[in-house]
Design an enzyme around this catalytic site. Structure first.
Site, PDB file in Angstrom:
ATOM      1  N   PHE A  14      64.106  26.672  47.745  1.00 50.97           N
ATOM      2  CA  PHE A  14      63.343  27.001  48.951  1.00 50.97           C
ATOM      3  C   PHE A  14      63.205  25.842  49.927  1.00 50.97           C
ATOM      4  O   PHE A  14      62.683  26.014  51.023  1.00 50.97           O
ATOM      5  CB  PHE A  14      61.960  27.560  48.613  1.00 50.97           C
ATOM      6  CG  PHE A  14      61.095  26.665  47.758  1.00 50.97           C
ATOM      7  CD1 PHE A  14      60.522  25.508  48.275  1.00 50.97           C
ATOM      8  CD2 PHE A  14      60.829  26.994  46.441  1.00 50.97           C
ATOM      9  CE1 PHE A  14      59.717  24.698  47.501  1.00 50.97           C
ATOM     10  CE2 PHE A  14      60.012  26.187  45.656  1.00 50.97           C
ATOM     11  CZ  PHE A  14      59.466  25.040  46.182  1.00 50.97           C
TER      12      PHE A  14
ATOM     13  N   ARG B  93      48.277  18.124  49.954  1.00 54.24           N
ATOM     14  CA  ARG B  93      47.965  19.534  50.157  1.00 54.24           C
ATOM     15  C   ARG B  93      47.616  19.731  51.626  1.00 54.24           C
ATOM     16  O   ARG B  93      46.740  19.063  52.155  1.00 54.24           O
ATOM     17  CB  ARG B  93      46.774  19.943  49.273  1.00 54.24           C
ATOM     18  CG  ARG B  93      46.551  21.440  49.176  1.00 54.24           C
ATOM     19  CD  ARG B  93      45.376  21.728  48.254  1.00 54.24           C
ATOM     20  NE  ARG B  93      45.559  21.154  46.940  1.00 54.24           N
ATOM     21  CZ  ARG B  93      46.275  21.704  45.967  1.00 54.24           C
ATOM     22  NH1 ARG B  93      46.862  22.870  46.171  1.00 54.24           N
ATOM     23  NH2 ARG B  93      46.393  21.118  44.790  1.00 54.24           N
TER      24      ARG B  93
ATOM     25  N   LYS C  79      56.510  34.020  45.994  1.00 50.04           N
ATOM     26  CA  LYS C  79      55.914  32.998  45.128  1.00 50.04           C
ATOM     27  C   LYS C  79      56.242  33.361  43.689  1.00 50.04           C
ATOM     28  O   LYS C  79      55.679  34.302  43.124  1.00 50.04           O
ATOM     29  CB  LYS C  79      54.405  32.887  45.321  1.00 50.04           C
ATOM     30  CG  LYS C  79      53.827  31.693  44.562  1.00 50.04           C
ATOM     31  CD  LYS C  79      52.362  31.520  44.777  1.00 50.04           C
ATOM     32  CE  LYS C  79      51.896  30.172  44.227  1.00 50.04           C
ATOM     33  NZ  LYS C  79      52.432  29.838  42.885  1.00 50.04           N
TER      34      LYS C  79
END
Length: 601
Positions: A356, A433, A266
């Site tokens: 990614f 989310r 991250k």
């Protein structure tokens, strides 16, 4: 004299249907007045839905943009480029009042729209919404020698045709401060209402998540209906709204939820979407702005290394030291977000983007494909090159908690934020989310698992020495996604220098309103309310239950609150208010906090 009158406004790429449009600016202003007075979301949706239903297709598209306070989608809308001082000049020119009188009123009211609304007549000349839109577009696109004078002249010409109420909202749109209490989620509901079918909300939202363009969504809805919304696809050139991650308490919990999974570093940098269309490359920030010109090394690397004529990739751009490969903290990387002296900053702070995910390549949309398939296609598409500005994010596939913990420790030791853990068969959940993605950051072992992104909704004057600045503490809120509202979670009194407090007050005063904003839930009453606009990063010792805050209250006597909150850094210019930490996340962080406390006994 203006370069051209409203009637001869130039045709633009969006099209211009001329005098066949029926919606008047008076009708729009009346609806805006009603929106501004209401604080009930159902009422806001009903008012806006009715207005959209009365609009023709082209009007509907432009109306949606104007409700967002812009002239187009966030990635391509031209800026009008007039500050309050220049607007005062135009108001004086249009009304015959002296600039001194206008300035005096502005100092008293704090809003040029309110000033024009009071001075101009109650009745205008019956101007249409489309005429207003195209005159604003002409102002925004005026360029070259004398552009500033041309903009002022065009605005004065427009104001002469407007009534006071119409001018109030037109000038607020021009400033980007419409203050209607209407967010994108409310507009999505209103679009479904305008079609007479609230069940269309899901299909409308899907289309928005794939295009980031509410005006385009409105056009597809009106022209093609539900079938058009369902078959809508992502395409290079239109940013896809980013997928978002959930939080958990530990690597063990992440594995319990995901099973065998993929872990990635991250990074603490800029999240960017790379869009390639032939020899053109567009870079979009997480809040859908086109920032292509700011990161030329990434665009150049894309053309060399991405083996597709059209593609959408996603990644994180971080600053680094070429001598050591050491990653730079976000506070340093953020200095690359600038429109001037780009080459000098490129040399001082080189960037590397770690890709990614792959969302689209040469005619195929990958969003619904499982992560394993997207990753394999990404690795085939991007050719690694030593020391290039474009690289692939390294991954670890595992179902072992010890191995996952070791990977986490390795990433933190390299100066990164932590790791992302992803479901191997999970789709890319654009604009949502989900537990397809889970983040574990450095602070997950601490009392409070993470910093919190809060929206500022007001401030208190304060006492003692702080009172001399006119500001003592900030009232901050988190976002309730389900209700499209901001609920207070903290009163922040530390984290800024003396100069920072003064600058913060000046910024918030520009967005101040005389009453609680329609989208804000609060028990506390600040001395100054302001529209939710600025996002700040907040660190706190823990999350507690409190009767003083509204976050997650939901009919209970107490809500959730941050204990001993303090600001970290400055305003997050890369985030919209709706990008703030959600109420759901706060509740989950509280759960994690209690779980950790229990396991420590």
């Amino acid at each position: 004299m203006p370069l051209f009158g409203i009637g001869s406004a130039p045709r633009c790429a969006l099209g211009y249907e001329g005098d066949t449009m029926a919606l008047s600016m008076r009708e729009v202003a009346e609806a805006f007045v009603a929106l501004e007075k209401s604080s009930r979301r159902t009422t806001l949706v009903a008012i806006l839905g009715d207005l959209l239903a009365r609009a023709e297709t082209a009007e509907m598209e432009r109306l949606v943009y104007l409700c967002q306070g812009r002239l187009g989608p966030p990635f391509s809308a031209p800026e009008i480029g007039l500050q309050a001082k220049l607007m005062m000049h135009a108001v004086a020119d249009a009304t015959g009042c002296t600039e001194e009188a206008i300035r005096h009123l502005y100092d008293e009211r704090g809003d040029i729209g309110t000033v024009a609304g009071e001075i101009l007549p109650a009745e205008g000349r019956g101007i249409s919404l489309m005429e207003v839109y195209h005159q604003l577009l002409a102002i925004a696109t005026a360029s070259g020698r004398g552009a500033q004078a041309q903009k002022i002249g065009l605005l004065a010409d427009l104001l002469r045709r407007l009534s006071g109420p119409e001018a109030r909202y037109v000038l607020r749109i021009a400033q980007g401060r419409l203050r209607l209490g209407v967010g994108d989620a409310t507009i999505l509901d209103a679009l479904a209402t305008s079609a007479g079918d609230p069940s269309l909300k899901e299909a409308i939202e899907r289309c928005y998540n794939l295009s980031s363009d509410l005006g385009l969504v409105a056009r597809v809805l009106r022209e093609e209906g539900e079938p058009g919304l369902r078959r809508f696809q992502a395409r290079p050139g239109r940013p896809v709204r980013p997928a978002l991650a959930q939080r958990v308490a530990s690597p063990e919990e992440a594995l319990r939820r995901l099973g065998r999974c993929q872990a990635e570093p991250k990074y603490d940098g800029f999240r960017l979407q790379i869009h390639r269309v032939g020899d053109a490359v567009h870079l979009f920030s997480r809040n859908m702005e086109d920032v292509s010109g700011q990161f030329p090394e990434i665009a150049e690397a894309t053309l060399r290394q991405v083996g597709a004529e059209s593609a959408i990739l996603e990644g994180e751009a971080v600053g680094y030291l070429p001598e050591t490969g050491e990653y730079l903290p976000f506070q340093v990387t953020v200095q690359r977000r600038r429109k001037h002296r780009v080459e000098a900053m490129q040399e001082a702070i080189p960037l590397r983007l770690f890709a990614f995910d792959l969302l689209y390549a040469d005619g195929r949309e990958f969003l619904t494909a499982p992560l394993t398939e997207r990753r394999a296609a990404l690795e085939r598409l991007v050719t690694p090159t030593p020391d290039s500005a474009l690289a692939l994010s390294p991954v670890l596939v595992t179902d072992d908690a010890t191995e996952l913990e070791r990977f986490f420790d390795e990433m933190v030791s390299e100066g990164l934020e932590g790791i992302m853990v992803k479901r191997l068969d999970g789709a890319y959940t654009a604009g949502a989310r989900s537990f397809n993605w889970i983040k574990l950051k450095r602070g997950y072992r601490a009392e409070l698992a993470d910093t919190v992104d809060c929206v500022l909704v007001g401030y208190l004057y304060g006492r003692g020495q702080r009172a001399r600045f006119g500001i003592g503490s900030l009232l901050a809120a988190v976002y309730d996604e389900k209700r499209d509202r901001f609920q207070t979670v903290a009163k922040i009194g530390s984290g800024l220098s003396d100069e920072g407090w003064v600058k913060m007050r000046e910024l918030l005063d520009q967005d101040s309103v005389p009453h609680r904003p329609a989208r804000v839930d609060s028990v506390l009453q600040p001395d100054v309310w302001c529209e939710p606009h600025y996002v700040v990063e907040v660190q706190a010792d823990e999350i507690t239950r409190s009767p003083l805050h509204a976050a997650g209250r939901d009919g209970e006597p107490t809500g959730y609150a941050l204990r001993f909150p303090r600001m970290v850094g400055w305003i997050r210019a890369d985030k919209h208010p709706e990008d703030a930490t959600t109420v759901e996340e706060i509740i989950e962080m509280f759960r994690i906090q209690r779980l950790r406390a229990t396991s420590a006994l």
